[in-house]
Design a protein around this motif. Structure first.
Motif, short mmCIF file in Angstrom:
data_model
loop_
_atom_site.label_atom_id
_atom_site.label_comp_id
_atom_site.label_asym_id
_atom_site.label_seq_id
_atom_site.Cartn_x
_atom_site.Cartn_y
_atom_site.Cartn_z
N VAL A 111 0.38 -5.27 2.04
CA VAL A 111 1.40 -5.04 3.12
C VAL A 111 0.76 -3.75 3.34
CG1 VAL A 111 4.31 -4.93 3.48
CG2 VAL A 111 2.99 -6.48 2.29
N GLU A 112 0.31 -3.41 4.50
CA GLU A 112 0.46 -2.10 4.86
C GLU A 112 1.41 -1.85 6.26
OE1 GLU A 112 -1.21 0.49 4.84
OE2 GLU A 112 -2.90 0.73 5.52
N ASP A 113 2.03 0.20 5.92
CA ASP A 113 3.15 0.45 7.02
C ASP A 113 1.88 0.96 8.70
OD1 ASP A 113 0.91 2.42 7.02
OD2 ASP A 113 2.59 4.25 5.80
N ILE A 114 1.05 1.37 8.56
CA ILE A 114 0.00 1.24 10.50
C ILE A 114 -1.05 0.76 10.11
CG2 ILE A 114 0.06 2.82 12.42
CD1 ILE A 114 1.89 4.41 10.59
N LEU A 127 0.84 -1.58 -0.09
CA LEU A 127 -0.19 0.13 0.10
C LEU A 127 1.13 1.32 -0.01
CD1 LEU A 127 -3.18 -0.63 2.08
CD2 LEU A 127 -2.50 -1.85 0.16
N LEU A 128 0.08 2.16 -1.48
CA LEU A 128 1.35 3.18 -1.46
C LEU A 128 0.28 4.02 -0.12
CD1 LEU A 128 2.14 3.46 -5.42
CD2 LEU A 128 4.05 2.23 -3.92
N ARG A 129 1.71 4.97 -0.03
CA ARG A 129 3.56 5.24 -0.34
C ARG A 129 4.46 4.73 1.24
NH1 ARG A 129 3.76 10.91 -2.22
NH2 ARG A 129 1.71 11.49 -2.05
MG MG Z 1 -0.63 4.09 4.08
#
Ligand code: MG
Ligand code: IMP
Length: 188
Positions: free
Chosen positions: A100-103, A43-45
């Motif tokens: 895939v996610e950052d948070i 998932l950008l960015r």
């Molecule tokens: Mg995000």
């Protein structure tokens, strides 16, 4: 409104992140063992650094694709309305997929993307988030794998930004406003 200066206090070191990424990759490889091809969807960015490190530790045949969803309008608060700004290039029907996610914060972004990709008839569909702020959740969702649970702090680094800044920090740090910081918050 005057610009607010801030400093960044390290919360998770580059070394701890690397060690955790290695652990997560071996759990994921075991879970997807035997897959003919895993589509890793970043998932950008915010996930670009995490996905780069993760796929290099993954002992599986992978393809990488990206999707951009937006819930923050350049600020520190989620707008709760998720829009798809850039969709996947490839088809995922019948394919194994890892999002895939950052948070995961309120949870609206991951929840929206999960339902969207689920509707396309993938094979096995799993999610991973580098960070999770469980106390901020507004919709019941949890990633299948989480790197680190963190308190309700605004964080930057390792791909994660504050109004597009600080993505290039090798560690994760929290933003602290102070009268004499090294960084300037965007004008409100
Ligand atoms: Mg995000
Ligand atoms: P959610 O939809 O509220 O779960 O928001 C998730 C998205 O908000 C993440 O993908 C991040 O892009 C952004 N976000 C949430 N918390 C932070 C933070 O502490 N720093 C920077 N971005 C954040």
């Amino acid at each position: 409104m005057p610009q607010r200066p801030y400093v960044i206090d390290q919360m998770i070191s580059a070394k701890s992140i690397a060690a955790r990424v290695e652990e997560l990759a071996s759990e994921i490889a075991a879970d997807f063992a035997g897959t003919d091809k895993l589509v890793v969807v970043g998932l950008l960015r915010g996930s670009f650094v995490f996905i780069a490190d993760l796929v290099r530790e993954l002992d599986l045949p992978v393809e990488v694709d990206f999707l951009e969803a937006s819930s923050y309008d350049n600020a520190m608060e989620s707008s709760r309305e998720v829009r798809i700004l850039k969709d996947l290039r490839g088809q995922i029907e019948g394919r194994d997929v890892l999002i895939v996610e950052d948070i995961v914060d309120t949870g609206y972004t991951l929840s929206h993307v999960l339902h969207l990709l689920q509707s396309r008839g993938p094979g096995k569909l799993r999610t991973i988030a580098l960070l999770d702020k469980p106390t901020r959740r507004e919709t019941p969702i949890r990633a299948d794998w989480t790197g680190f649970e963190i308190p309700d702090e605004f964080v930057v680094g390792y791909g994660i930004d504050f109004a597009q800044r600080n993505r290039n920090l090798p560690y994760i740090g929290k933003v602290r406003f102070t009268p004499e910081g090294d960084h300037l918050a965007p004008e409100a």
